[in-house]
Scaffold this motif. Structure first.
Motif, PDB file in Angstrom:
ATOM      1  N   GLU A 198      -2.011  16.997   2.832  1.00  0.00           N
ATOM      2  CA  GLU A 198      -1.545  18.354   2.568  1.00  0.00           C
ATOM      3  C   GLU A 198      -0.599  18.844   3.660  1.00  0.00           C
ATOM      4  OE1 GLU A 198      -1.894  20.212   0.093  1.00  0.00           O
ATOM      5  OE2 GLU A 198      -3.547  19.418  -1.091  1.00  0.00           O
ATOM      6  N   GLN A 231       8.217  12.808  -3.020  1.00  0.00           N
ATOM      7  CA  GLN A 231       7.107  12.107  -3.656  1.00  0.00           C
ATOM      8  C   GLN A 231       7.067  10.620  -3.326  1.00  0.00           C
ATOM      9  OE1 GLN A 231       4.641  13.332  -6.103  1.00  0.00           O
ATOM     10  NE2 GLN A 231       5.189  15.180  -4.970  1.00  0.00           N
ATOM     11  N   LEU A 259      -5.195   9.320  -2.338  1.00  0.00           N
ATOM     12  CA  LEU A 259      -4.006   9.218  -3.180  1.00  0.00           C
ATOM     13  C   LEU A 259      -4.377   8.783  -4.585  1.00  0.00           C
ATOM     14  CD1 LEU A 259      -1.415   7.518  -0.785  1.00  0.00           C
ATOM     15  CD2 LEU A 259      -1.346   9.853  -1.649  1.00  0.00           C
ATOM     16  N   LYS A 288      -7.387  11.627  -6.122  1.00  0.00           N
ATOM     17  CA  LYS A 288      -7.177  13.062  -6.220  1.00  0.00           C
ATOM     18  C   LYS A 288      -5.734  13.467  -6.515  1.00  0.00           C
ATOM     19  CE  LYS A 288      -9.442  15.892  -3.623  1.00  0.00           C
ATOM     20  NZ  LYS A 288     -10.490  16.387  -4.509  1.00  0.00           N
ATOM     21  N   TYR A 289      -4.779  12.574  -6.259  1.00  0.00           N
ATOM     22  CA  TYR A 289      -3.383  12.981  -6.380  1.00  0.00           C
ATOM     23  C   TYR A 289      -2.676  12.332  -7.569  1.00  0.00           C
ATOM     24  CZ  TYR A 289      -3.631  15.584  -2.060  1.00  0.00           C
ATOM     25  OH  TYR A 289      -3.956  16.517  -1.109  1.00  0.00           O
ATOM     26  N   VAL A 322       0.775  13.951  -8.707  1.00  0.00           N
ATOM     27  CA  VAL A 322       1.253  14.246  -7.363  1.00  0.00           C
ATOM     28  C   VAL A 322       1.275  12.945  -6.564  1.00  0.00           C
ATOM     29  CG1 VAL A 322       0.867  15.593  -5.271  1.00  0.00           C
ATOM     30  CG2 VAL A 322       0.280  16.547  -7.506  1.00  0.00           C
ATOM     31  N   TYR A 323       2.346  12.730  -5.819  1.00  0.00           N
ATOM     32  CA  TYR A 323       2.527  11.514  -5.026  1.00  0.00           C
ATOM     33  C   TYR A 323       2.408  10.255  -5.887  1.00  0.00           C
ATOM     34  CZ  TYR A 323       2.267  14.398  -0.843  1.00  0.00           C
ATOM     35  OH  TYR A 323       2.508  15.332   0.118  1.00  0.00           O
TER      36      TYR A 323
END
Length: 599
Positions: free
Chosen positions: A200, A216, A234, A237-238, A243-244
């Motif tokens: 974050e 990204q 990664l 959760k992402y 995200v990413y």
């Protein structure tokens, strides 16, 4: 097999740029006499706002190019004489320590040099590390260092809720954008629970300082178990939320022995989905159970999770990469590592050739280079002998040991071999280190037993007698390396090792156990071909060490020209971070060629 390419030597301007970046990273203050740093004016530091340092040195052209990293407003610094990488990346290193701000071992040295080497080649690089603050008691908060195309630093603000010490001494706090995650970690949720907050931190940097926007397609480089949950976050959760999605993660192993093992109940505090528990679950076999966390040996292993989710795995030498795939070197992880062998590589560490340079070293009583090293080392030796109260004689071989006093470094093997070495040879032995109390006491005994031949510096900079000191002292380590003719490294295992690299640069010939990075960097002397930089031995015991030291002393006393050529080859060995940076670039390129390993 890593492809090899030329190793550019950074220009004087590039080196000056690096030094300016270090000096401008306020409110950090490097304590004179050591690379370890203690936060000065910590209260003011916590209250200080974010400061972005961005200054161009004279003679270095600074331009803005929206195509370099795909982001408008990125800074491109052209450094004359330094080769730029063909493909520029956004790279974020995450570590528990980084020199000169915090240091307990070689990890800090690596993270204090490698990111700079990559930044000097044109990459945008950020280093995220805890800010260790001493305010009467230990407090922990996050310091984010941003090294962009030029290695400048960015410090993010520290929220008030991050100022309380977490229950775990290695816990990380978060950037302002991840205050909730940081507060959770600060309440005792485990040392890597805030790895998500470190990710974050990039979001915070993107929102508050546009010139550090990483996008990204960032490459995360996690270092050892402290940050090994980054590839897990990664994937868990992402990426499931878009995200990413183009990010990748490399896990760099500096010492596999330390894995971050905790009771199973700590998983709940990590903020991961319940069905990801199997990624961290680790069952110890009966012979490795020590009555912890139920007799079944159940636990969560953070390093195991990183090994099974990272896109690439890197170790600090090719020799260590082979050893950790075996039962003797894998520490229980050998099966997992062997399964990931296609993405495993070893890259030998470099050293800071500015800090470790005998021709300009401010700690030495006499500086020298390859043209006058015989005279220069003799002056350094005699001055050290006077300082320690040893007989002053430039012709007596000075043997040194520098390292932690623990079984890994072979300090007990050294103490077992030392009496025979000192009784049967006209030699002086000086040791520097701290650690195991029994081994510290052993060095004290050695000095008392051999008053005119041995000296030991152990502990924490407190004098224990008129001619000895208790403490690891950085200036003294430089002086000892310059004065030594032979450096001993009897490590039982050594992922890479830095002291042998420092020694060779200063004209001290290493004698080392043939393991890990030591066998990659210390090449055995061949008197017929006039090759090699030192001596290694395979029998990791006192007899093996004594035999190798005996051969080294025989060469020193009876074949002085051969010994001088050994010293010269070591001093001429390429040891900068530039070559390692190019190999990291290749591994990063390989990681982006493939889709994410965990999706």
């Amino acid at each position: 097999m890593l492809l090899q390419s030329g190793r550019p030597v950074p220009s004087a301007q590039a080196r000056a740029l690096r030094r300016a970046a270090v000096q401008s990273a306020r409110p950090c203050r490097v304590i004179p006499g050591g690379r370890s740093a203690v936060r000065a004016d910590a209260a003011a530091a916590i209250a200080s706002p974010a400061v972005a340092v961005e200054e161009a040195l004279p003679g270095i052209e600074t331009t803005h190019d929206k195509n370099v990293h795909g982001t408008a407003g990125s800074v491109v610094v052209e450094q004359p004489g330094l080769k730029r990488a063909s493909t520029l990346r956004n790279i974020m290193f995450v570590t528990s320590e980084v020199a000169p701000w915090s240091k307990t071992g070689g990890l800090a040295d690596v993270l204090g040099s490698l990111p700079f080497a990559l930044a000097e080649r044109g990459h945008r690089v950020m280093v995220v590390s805890p800010r260790w603050v001493l305010l009467g008691r230990f407090r922990y908060s996050l310091l984010t260092l941003a090294a962009m195309e030029a290695p400048f630093f960015l410090e993010l603000p520290v929220p008030p809720q991050q100022q309380d010490p977490p229950r775990s001494p290695t816990a990380l706090a978060a950037a302002e954008a991840a205050a909730a995650a940081a507060a959770k970690a600060a309440n005792g949720s485990g040392p890597t629970a805030a790895a998500i907050a470190e990710i974050e931190a990039v979001v915070q940097a993107e929102s508050s300082v546009p010139k550090t926007k990483y996008g990204q397609d960032i490459m995360f480089v996690a270092n050892d178990w402290h940050t090994s949950l980054i590839p897990v976050y990664l994937a868990a959760k992402y990426r499931p939320h878009g995200v990413y999605g183009n990010a990748r993660a490399i896990l760099a192993i500096h010492n596999l022995r330390h894995q971050g093992v905790f009771p199973p109940y700590t998983y709940e505090s990590l903020g991961l989905p319940p069905h990801w528990y199997g990624c961290l679950e680790w069952q110890y076999p009966p012979h490795q159970r020590q009555g912890s966390w139920a007799e079944e040996g159940r636990s969560v292993n953070h390093l195991k999770a990183g090994l099974t989710t990272a896109d690439r795995v890197v170790t600090v030498s090719a020799g260590y990469a082979e050893e950790i795939k075996t039962y003797l070197g894998g520490w229980g992880m050998e099966g997992i590592i062997a399964a990931r062998d296609p993405v495993l590589n070893g890259i030998v560490n470099g050293i800071d050739t500015d800090e470790w340079n005998p021709s300009i070293d401010p700690h030495l009583p006499a500086t020298y280079d390859a043209t006058n090293f015989v005279e220069g080392k003799a002056k350094c030796k005699m001055e050290l002998q006077r300082e320690l109260g040893l007989p002053v004689n430039e012709h007596i071989p000075l043997v040194a040991f520098i390292g932690r006093l623990d079984p890994q470094k072979g300090a007990d093997i050294l103490l077992e071999a030392a009496p025979a070495l000192l009784r049967h040879n006209n030699v002086q032995l000086v040791c520097l280190g701290s650690g195991n109390k029994d081994l510290e006491d052993g060095l004290r005994w050695l000095e008392a037993e051999f008053k005119d031949r041995a000296r030991g510096w152990v502990g924490f900079n407190v004098p224990f007698r008129a001619r000895g000191w208790v403490g690891f002292n950085v200036p003294f380590s430089h002086k000892l390396t310059a004065a030594a003719d032979i450096l001993l490294m009897p490590s039982r295992f050594e992922p890479c090792g830095l002291n042998q690299l420092y020694a060779m640069r200063y004209g001290a010939v290493p004698v080392a156990h043939k393991t890990g990075g030591l066998r990659d960097t210390v090449l055995d002397f061949n008197p017929w071909a006039q090759e090699g930089t030192g001596w290694t031995y395979t029998s990791c015991d006192a007899q093996g060490l004594l035999h190798a030291v005996g051969v080294a002393l025989l060469t020193y006393n009876n074949h002085k020209e051969d010994f001088r050529k050994l010293q010269l080859r070591g001093m001429a060995r390429e040891a900068s971070w530039d070559g390692a940076a190019q190999q990291y670039e290749q591994i990063i390129d390989w990681a982006f060629m493939d889709p994410p390993y965990c999706r």
